[in-house]
Design a protein around this motif. Structure first.
Motif, short mmCIF file in Angstrom:
data_model
loop_
_atom_site.label_atom_id
_atom_site.label_comp_id
_atom_site.label_asym_id
_atom_site.label_seq_id
_atom_site.Cartn_x
_atom_site.Cartn_y
_atom_site.Cartn_z
N SER A 88 46.00 100.49 48.57
CA SER A 88 46.40 101.89 48.40
C SER A 88 47.87 102.01 48.02
N GLU A 89 48.71 101.15 48.56
CA GLU A 89 50.14 101.23 48.26
C GLU A 89 50.46 100.67 46.88
N ASP A 110 56.39 105.75 43.53
CA ASP A 110 57.33 105.76 44.65
C ASP A 110 57.41 104.36 45.25
N PRO A 111 58.09 103.45 44.54
CA PRO A 111 58.12 102.05 44.97
C PRO A 111 58.73 101.85 46.36
N ASP A 141 57.32 89.50 47.29
CA ASP A 141 57.14 89.48 45.83
C ASP A 141 56.89 90.88 45.27
N ILE A 142 56.12 91.67 45.99
CA ILE A 142 55.87 93.05 45.56
C ILE A 142 57.18 93.84 45.59
N GLU A 143 57.99 93.61 46.60
CA GLU A 143 59.29 94.30 46.69
C GLU A 143 60.19 93.91 45.52
N ASP A 144 60.20 92.62 45.17
CA ASP A 144 61.00 92.16 44.02
C ASP A 144 60.56 92.88 42.74
N ILE A 145 59.26 93.01 42.56
CA ILE A 145 58.74 93.69 41.38
C ILE A 145 59.11 95.17 41.40
N LEU A 163 53.71 86.36 42.06
CA LEU A 163 52.82 87.32 42.71
C LEU A 163 51.39 86.76 42.78
N THR A 164 50.97 86.14 41.71
CA THR A 164 49.63 85.53 41.67
C THR A 164 49.53 84.40 42.71
N ASP A 165 50.58 83.57 42.77
CA ASP A 165 50.59 82.47 43.74
C ASP A 165 50.55 83.00 45.17
#
Length: 135
Positions: A47-48, A55-56, A99-103, A115-117
């Motif tokens: 969902s996030e 709204d990252p 990783d999501i935060e970096d993106i 992210l895949t790893d």
């Protein structure tokens, strides 16, 4: 008199054994509870993730909250083998959130392979936890 003493001793031993069994949740109960926590976290990621573009910061904040819930779930595990597997899952999930935060912070230089790893590691550690539950 000896029969009464034996009966009392047997009753005392039975109570001691039962007390030992009830000191904590069973392995199956621990698995069920942790799996509920993980399912909630997985639903949260889904969902996030859809909110990352709009709204990252809010999305990452929510994912970190879910990471804390997983950490709390690991703390509740009393079975050593489950705890080891739970800690590995918690670590992998934390890496995924990072990783999501970096993106979210810099979408143009996103490291999709990282992210895949991370995602694969979350799946692998989740499967290892499930395998421990089934053993």
């Amino acid at each position: 008199m000896p029969k009464k003493l034996i009966a009392l001793a047997t009753a005392g031993l039975a109570l001691t054994l039962l007390a030992g069994c009830s000191t904590g949740p069973s392995k199956a109960d621990q698995c069920t509870q942790f799996e509920k926590t993980v399912k909630t976290a997985a639903e949260g990621v889904q969902s996030e993730a859809s909110k990352l573009q709009s709204d990252p910061d809010a999305a990452v904040t929510k994912l970190k909250e879910l990471d804390e819930k997983i950490s709390d779930g690991v703390d509740e595990l009393s079975d050593d083998h489950l705890k080891d597997k739970g800690e590995a899952f918690e670590s992998a999930y934390g890496d995924l959130v990072d990783d999501i935060e970096d993106i979210a912070d810099d979408p143009q230089s996103a490291d999709v392979s990282a992210l895949t790893d991370s995602s694969t590691k979350v799946q692998d550690t989740g499967n290892a936890f499930q395998k421990e539950c089934n053993s």
